[in-house]
Structure formats: structure tokens, C-alpha cells
Design a protein around this motif. Structure first.
Motif, PDB file in Angstrom:
ATOM      1  N   VAL A  42      -2.438 -33.177 -21.709  1.00  0.00           N
ATOM      2  CA  VAL A  42      -3.284 -31.957 -21.671  1.00  0.00           C
ATOM      3  C   VAL A  42      -4.877 -32.240 -21.539  1.00  0.00           C
ATOM      4  O   VAL A  42      -5.591 -31.574 -20.807  1.00  0.00           O
ATOM      5  CB  VAL A  42      -2.876 -31.021 -23.027  1.00  0.00           C
ATOM      6  CG1 VAL A  42      -3.823 -29.696 -22.897  1.00  0.00           C
ATOM      7  CG2 VAL A  42      -1.382 -30.413 -22.748  1.00  0.00           C
ATOM      8  N   LEU A  43      -5.154 -33.124 -22.317  1.00  0.00           N
ATOM      9  CA  LEU A  43      -6.535 -33.678 -22.306  1.00  0.00           C
ATOM     10  C   LEU A  43      -7.337 -33.967 -21.132  1.00  0.00           C
ATOM     11  O   LEU A  43      -8.145 -33.604 -20.321  1.00  0.00           O
ATOM     12  CB  LEU A  43      -6.847 -34.848 -23.463  1.00  0.00           C
ATOM     13  CG  LEU A  43      -8.177 -35.269 -23.401  1.00  0.00           C
ATOM     14  CD1 LEU A  43      -9.213 -34.042 -23.866  1.00  0.00           C
ATOM     15  CD2 LEU A  43      -8.501 -36.169 -24.699  1.00  0.00           C
ATOM     16  N   GLY A  44      -6.364 -34.675 -20.412  1.00  0.00           N
ATOM     17  CA  GLY A  44      -6.536 -35.399 -19.264  1.00  0.00           C
ATOM     18  C   GLY A  44      -6.568 -34.302 -18.001  1.00  0.00           C
ATOM     19  O   GLY A  44      -7.555 -34.176 -17.232  1.00  0.00           O
ATOM     20  N   GLN A  45      -5.801 -33.454 -18.186  1.00  0.00           N
ATOM     21  CA  GLN A  45      -5.738 -32.228 -17.079  1.00  0.00           C
ATOM     22  C   GLN A  45      -6.785 -31.358 -17.273  1.00  0.00           C
ATOM     23  O   GLN A  45      -7.544 -30.925 -16.355  1.00  0.00           O
ATOM     24  CB  GLN A  45      -4.405 -31.336 -17.388  1.00  0.00           C
ATOM     25  CG  GLN A  45      -4.253 -30.343 -16.395  1.00  0.00           C
ATOM     26  CD  GLN A  45      -3.890 -30.558 -15.135  1.00  0.00           C
ATOM     27  OE1 GLN A  45      -3.540 -31.795 -14.798  1.00  0.00           O
ATOM     28  NE2 GLN A  45      -3.862 -29.591 -14.070  1.00  0.00           N
ATOM     29  N   ALA A 154      -3.807 -24.245 -19.441  1.00  0.00           N
ATOM     30  CA  ALA A 154      -2.879 -24.256 -20.381  1.00  0.00           C
ATOM     31  C   ALA A 154      -1.588 -23.695 -20.023  1.00  0.00           C
ATOM     32  O   ALA A 154      -0.533 -24.219 -20.444  1.00  0.00           O
ATOM     33  CB  ALA A 154      -3.492 -23.482 -21.539  1.00  0.00           C
ATOM     34  N   VAL A 155      -1.702 -22.775 -19.130  1.00  0.00           N
ATOM     35  CA  VAL A 155      -0.442 -22.048 -18.745  1.00  0.00           C
ATOM     36  C   VAL A 155       0.190 -23.250 -17.864  1.00  0.00           C
ATOM     37  O   VAL A 155       1.475 -23.602 -17.855  1.00  0.00           O
ATOM     38  CB  VAL A 155      -0.582 -20.850 -17.829  1.00  0.00           C
ATOM     39  CG1 VAL A 155       0.910 -20.400 -17.293  1.00  0.00           C
ATOM     40  CG2 VAL A 155      -1.074 -19.868 -18.741  1.00  0.00           C
ATOM     41  N   TRP A 156      -0.399 -23.911 -16.908  1.00  0.00           N
ATOM     42  CA  TRP A 156       0.124 -24.914 -16.328  1.00  0.00           C
ATOM     43  C   TRP A 156       0.707 -26.102 -16.904  1.00  0.00           C
ATOM     44  O   TRP A 156       1.777 -26.860 -16.621  1.00  0.00           O
ATOM     45  CB  TRP A 156      -0.809 -25.407 -15.029  1.00  0.00           C
ATOM     46  CG  TRP A 156      -0.701 -25.031 -13.797  1.00  0.00           C
ATOM     47  CD1 TRP A 156      -0.809 -26.065 -12.709  1.00  0.00           C
ATOM     48  CD2 TRP A 156      -0.601 -23.903 -13.187  1.00  0.00           C
ATOM     49  NE1 TRP A 156      -0.478 -25.165 -11.403  1.00  0.00           N
ATOM     50  CE2 TRP A 156      -0.255 -23.870 -11.720  1.00  0.00           C
ATOM     51  CE3 TRP A 156      -0.147 -22.476 -13.818  1.00  0.00           C
ATOM     52  CZ2 TRP A 156      -0.309 -22.682 -10.924  1.00  0.00           C
ATOM     53  CZ3 TRP A 156      -0.111 -21.414 -12.934  1.00  0.00           C
ATOM     54  CH2 TRP A 156       0.167 -21.629 -11.581  1.00  0.00           C
ATOM     55  N   CYS A 157      -0.079 -26.481 -17.916  1.00  0.00           N
ATOM     56  CA  CYS A 157       0.582 -27.534 -18.822  1.00  0.00           C
ATOM     57  C   CYS A 157       1.831 -27.144 -19.556  1.00  0.00           C
ATOM     58  O   CYS A 157       2.565 -28.045 -19.628  1.00  0.00           O
ATOM     59  CB  CYS A 157      -0.569 -27.943 -19.892  1.00  0.00           C
ATOM     60  SG  CYS A 157      -1.998 -28.672 -19.265  1.00  0.00           S
ATOM     61  N   PHE A 158       1.600 -25.809 -19.848  1.00  0.00           N
ATOM     62  CA  PHE A 158       3.137 -25.526 -20.742  1.00  0.00           C
ATOM     63  C   PHE A 158       4.035 -25.532 -19.734  1.00  0.00           C
ATOM     64  O   PHE A 158       5.305 -25.970 -19.949  1.00  0.00           O
ATOM     65  CB  PHE A 158       2.723 -24.105 -21.049  1.00  0.00           C
ATOM     66  CG  PHE A 158       4.169 -23.466 -21.873  1.00  0.00           C
ATOM     67  CD1 PHE A 158       4.269 -23.673 -23.002  1.00  0.00           C
ATOM     68  CD2 PHE A 158       4.945 -22.492 -21.050  1.00  0.00           C
ATOM     69  CE1 PHE A 158       5.539 -23.293 -23.519  1.00  0.00           C
ATOM     70  CE2 PHE A 158       5.839 -21.918 -21.437  1.00  0.00           C
ATOM     71  CZ  PHE A 158       6.483 -22.365 -22.852  1.00  0.00           C
ATOM     72  N   ALA A 159       4.028 -24.893 -18.464  1.00  0.00           N
ATOM     73  CA  ALA A 159       5.012 -24.982 -17.569  1.00  0.00           C
ATOM     74  C   ALA A 159       5.663 -26.557 -17.128  1.00  0.00           C
ATOM     75  O   ALA A 159       6.721 -26.627 -16.903  1.00  0.00           O
ATOM     76  CB  ALA A 159       4.482 -24.413 -16.304  1.00  0.00           C
TER      77      ALA A 159
END
Length: 201
Positions: A42-45, A154-159
Motif C-alpha cells: 500500500v505504501l509503495g502504491q 485505497a480502493v484499488w489496494c483493497f480490490a
């Protein structure tokens, strides 16, 4: 906040970043079982996407930190990381996975910088789409786009995490992820280089 701009921002983000969900799922799968791995992905994204936003916003104001002819060469980042991942997978297979127990206890999976590099390189062509939109949106509109984009990361990371943890997908990624990740990264790298005409391709 103008709901119309938020809707446009959501649509623009989805269209330009749809392929990131697959890459994120592979990164999350690569880090499965390693402490803190999801946080590093998540941090990297976020690091990678903030860099994309920074370049796009600067260009919208007329500053060019990344000349257009240089964008295709960003493909070298995922290509190099893909080759590194392929080498690591081959080495682990060749060594017979004797260090598996040790690998589970230490920090594993991709580093934030690796994820950021792939995110930035894969989004390099997005900059060309974002710049004219930002330039015509004005400072207030640009702020709305930036906030909406960062929320959608954040939504993309969750997905990506959701797909990586579904039993059927997780089982497939656990079995084939070490092959798929380098393959996807190398393909992304080559596509960026070829489509951008890098090295006269």
C-alpha cells in the motif's frame, strides 16, 4: 465539492489504472504470509501514484520534470524488476526452497520502492492524459481530482488485496504467482518501451 468533477475523476482514474489491480493482486500474493507485507505494498502504491500526480500537476503548471521522449524509457523499471523476480524464482526453485521457513519469518514480499517503481512506470502514460485535464480544471478542480485519485488508490489496494485473498485465486496465485509476477512485469516493461518507441522500437 462538485459531484460532477468527482464523477469525472473516478471515471478517469478507473480507465487509466484498471491494469493496476492485477499487478497489486500479484504483489499482495507475493507477500502473503510475510509480516507487514500488505502495508509495504500500500505504501509503495501511494508513493508511486503521488509521484505520478506530482509530475502531472507540475506539467499542468508548465514545469516539465519528465520530458515526453523520456516517458517510454520508464518501461526499463518494471522490465528490470521482472527480470529480478524471474531470477529469484528460478534460484528458489533451483535451491529446492530449503529456506522457506526462514523466508516466512523474515520480512518478505515486494519492498515499497519496488511497488512504487512499477506503479510510476506503469502510470507514465497516464501523465499525458492527466496534464490537459488538470490544466483546464484550475487549482480548485485539480485539488478535487487529486483528493479523489488518492482516495481511489485505497480502493484499488483493497480490490487487489481482496482478489489475492479469495481462496480460489489465492491458491492459483500461490502456485503460479512466482511465474506470473515476473511475466506481468516484463510484459508491462516491454509494452511501455515498444508503444513509446524507445530505442527506435
Amino acid at each position: 465539492m462538485d459531484l460532477g468533477i468527482i464523477g469525472q475523476a473516478a471515471g478517469l482514474f478507473a480507465v487509466t489504472n484498471i491494469d493496476d489491480i492485477l499487478v497489486l493482486a500479484l504483489f499482495f500474493a507475493q507477500g502473503a504470509g510475510h509480516r507487514g507485507s500488505a502495508r509495504r505494498v500500500v505504501l509503495g502504491q501511494y508513493l508511486g501514484f503521488v509521484a505520478i500526480l506530482a509530475v502531472a500537476v507540475s506539467a499542468a503548471f508548465g514545469a516539465t520534470f519528465l520530458p515526453e521522449p523520456a516517458i517510454p524509457y520508464l518501461g526499463l523499471l518494471p522490465l528490470a524488476l521482472g527480470l529480478k523476480a524471474a531470477w529469484r524464482a528460478w534460484k528458489d526453485h533451483h535451491d529446492g526452497g530449503t529456506d522457506e521457513e526462514e523466508a516466512q519469518t523474515k520480512e518478505g514480499g515486494p519492498s515499497p520502492l519496488e511497488v512504487a517503481a512499477v506503479t510510476f512506470a506503469n502510470g507514465g502514460d497516464n501523465i499525458g492524459v492527466y496534464v490537459p485535464v488538470f490544466a483546464t480544471a484550475g487549482i480548485a478542480g485539480m485539488s478535487v481530482y487529486a483528493i479523489a485519485f488518492l482516495a481511489l488508490v485505497a480502493v484499488w489496494c483493497f480490490a487487489g488485496r481482496f482478489f489475492a485473498t479469495r481462496p480460489v485465486i489465492a491458491k492459483a496465485l500461490a502456485r503460479w504467482g512466482h511465474v506470473l509476477l515476473p511475466l506481468v512485469l516484463i510484459t508491462i516493461g516491454l509494452l511501455i518501451l515498444i508503444e513509446g518507441g524507445a530505442f527506435g522500437l
